[in-house]
Scaffold this motif. Structure first.
Motif: not given
Length: 317
Positions: A201-204, A237-244, A255-258
């Motif tokens: 989520a951190n975008g680095n 709206d794209g702020m969370l990425v989720s996978k079970s 994604i907003g809070q890393n």
């Protein structure tokens, strides 16, 4: 040097209520970590080991994003989303998997995932996208297609080293076993799973950022209509990425809070992991009360007589 054991905290309990009376109880352990691997909140034991199962798929997809496969075969974000998916085998999803193989000039017969019961093709298996991505990578690198699912194939060694690199640990410290679909799956501590999703989520990383964009822009490819991952990503709206993952695994990246979240329901119950996720996401402020209510209608209410309720809270560290 001996590794110090982290303390354990109370687990969460998930109650199945029948007309308000407890009928069954599940237990869950939960970790929230940041992208530096620091545990921020926990329920249960942060060092509990479990196979990550399909929650590993975004990181297995690094074999595709880091090797030039997307550019070589002109793949798009929908292809990448289906590579990360546990899909429902719909016609649209199976066609997306076929598109990957067609662009890489690979026959579907190379897929080693099983043909699901009642289906006609391995393309309809929920892991077929992951397998297609592995095959495309092998084709691009001139690695053996017939053995792509072997632990010793270079594609699996590449994936293992990518995971180890993200966690800053030696690859030979990561335990593996054969997943139900045939390829290796890996056992990690819950804190490590949460750290991976924080890094996702951190975008680095350009390679990971591309995976996140594909998943959040095409959530229906990641699971399907009515599935938890798809509904959560749609509602946020794209702020969370989720996978079970199977056997009670659920992971989410903020994604907003890393930060990353990892859940393990001890008895592997699917219904309990979704209830736990809603409860924890609400406690952490990652979803609004409205989103929690919408998810609750879909995943907490079983029928007119039964519903799920979570008892307990995360301990903030």
């Amino acid at each position: 040097m001996t590794k110090l054991k982290r303390p354990s905290y109370p687990r969460l309990e998930i109650h199945l209520l029948r007309e308000g009376i407890v009928e069954s109880i599940h237990q869950a352990e939960v970790v929230v970590a940041d992208d530096r691997g620091r545990v921020l909140a926990v329920a249960g034991d942060a060092e509990t080991f479990s196979f990550m199962r399909s929650a590993m798929k975004p990181f297995q997809a690094l074999a595709v994003t880091s090797t030039g496969v997307i550019e070589r075969f002109d793949l798009d974000d929908q292809d990448l989303a289906i590579i990360c998916s546990s899909h429902q085998g719909t016609i649209e999803q199976a066609r997306q998997v076929f598109n990957i193989l067609w662009r890489a000039d690979i026959e579907p017969s190379f897929l080693k995932c099983p043909i699901p019961a009642g289906k006609n093709s391995a393309l309809q298996h929920n892991c077929s996208g992951k397998h297609a991505g592995m095959l495309a990578t092998c084709k691009q690198r001139n690695w053996n297609l017939d053995t792509y699912y072997y632990k010793s194939n270079p594609i699996q060694e590449l994936i293992l080293h990518k995971i180890a690199e993200l966690l800053s640990i030696p690859a030979d410290e990561i335990m593996s076993a054969r997943d139900d679909c045939g390829v290796p799956t890996y056992a990690l501590e819950l804190s490590q799973m949460a750290t991976l999703y924080a890094k996702l989520a951190n975008g680095n990383s350009i390679d990971l950022e591309r995976i996140v964009r594909a998943m959040t822009n095409h959530p229906t490819m990641v699971a399907g209509e009515g599935a938890f991952d798809t509904e959560l990503m749609n509602l946020t709206d794209g702020m969370l990425v989720s996978k079970s993952g199977a056997e009670g695994i659920q992971c989410v990246g903020n994604i907003g809070q890393n930060m990353g979240l990892a859940i393990k329901v001890l008895d592997g119950a699917k219904r309990a992991k979704y209830a736990t996720a809603i409860h924890v996401l609400k406690q952490m402020g990652w979803i609004t009360p409205t989103v929690a209510e919408n998810l609750g209608e879909m995943f907490l209410r079983i029928d007119d007589y039964r519903r799920l309720e979570v008892a307990g809270e995360l301990t903030l560290l």
